[in-house]
Design an enzyme around this catalytic site. Sequence first.
Site, PDB file in Angstrom:
ATOM      1  N   GLU A  32       0.939  -1.145  -0.010  1.00  0.00           N
ATOM      2  CA  GLU A  32       0.251  -0.077  -0.156  1.00  0.00           C
ATOM      3  C   GLU A  32       0.889   1.166  -0.226  1.00  0.00           C
ATOM      4  O   GLU A  32       1.819   1.358   0.832  1.00  0.00           O
ATOM      5  CB  GLU A  32      -0.968   0.137   1.163  1.00  0.00           C
ATOM      6  N   ASP A  34       1.350   5.633  -1.078  1.00  0.00           N
ATOM      7  CA  ASP A  34       0.641   6.882  -1.363  1.00  0.00           C
ATOM      8  C   ASP A  34       1.440   7.656  -2.554  1.00  0.00           C
ATOM      9  O   ASP A  34       2.762   7.808  -2.546  1.00  0.00           O
ATOM     10  CB  ASP A  34       0.767   7.857  -0.080  1.00  0.00           C
ATOM     11  N   HIS A  47       3.395   9.925   1.767  1.00  0.00           N
ATOM     12  CA  HIS A  47       1.940   9.918   2.365  1.00  0.00           C
ATOM     13  C   HIS A  47       1.775  11.291   2.651  1.00  0.00           C
ATOM     14  O   HIS A  47       0.573  11.973   2.511  1.00  0.00           O
ATOM     15  CB  HIS A  47       2.217   9.343   3.757  1.00  0.00           C
TER      16      HIS A  47
END
Length: 240
Positions: A32, A34, A47
């Site tokens: 995962e 960003d 992030h």
Amino acid sequence: MIFAHRGSSGTHPENTMLAFEKAKNAGADGLEIDVQLSNDGEIVIAHDEKLDRTTNGKGYIKDCSLQKIKTYNASHKFVEQYGKTEIPTLKELFDWLGGNDLLCNIELKNSVFRYPGMEEKVIRLIKSNMLEERVILSSFNHYSLVQCLQIAPELETAPLYRDGLFRPWVYAAQIGARAIHPNINVASDYVINSAIRAGIKVRPYTINSKASMEHLFQIGCSAIITDFPEKAIRIRQQNS
């Protein structure tokens, strides 16, 4: 499945190639990450909108060129263990993904700043690397996810949310999403089971405790997103 949240971010500098490599070696099923845009339009993996927390830089990513961003040390709280690490670009990550079979959830960080053109840029890169089957696009900006599906309806999208949604599996289907990514605090067993029965995958975040991991594995949740993939894989093996 086990998705490594920003890579193995519990033990390594988040959203760095070092953390991604560690997650792969631990046996994670996916990452995962960003993404933000630099002021020269490059897709960078970070992030926060600001550099302050995770690097030795200051200010907004959107105000810096990629060349400038690359000069900062992204090791933050792990600097004594790992020295200097860079903020990677999405292109760098995709080049690396070509050598493995990890899935990749890309969170579009376009809620604070809209980042015009972000959707097109990310999708163009996905397609040029032939990663359509391995990428999931998520965002708290659900308008952006709908726009992604208008551009590339073959891609999987998943709305992120942290507050209680009524029948989120119905909502997901209405916006063309194939999954939901709820905060675990609003992902009851009823929601998880109902969504899965309706054909909507559920990947709650951020699952770090042993008890939560064990429970979600036991009820057959589609996936978890965790800072500690190595720990999660060990617990999954013990509960299989």
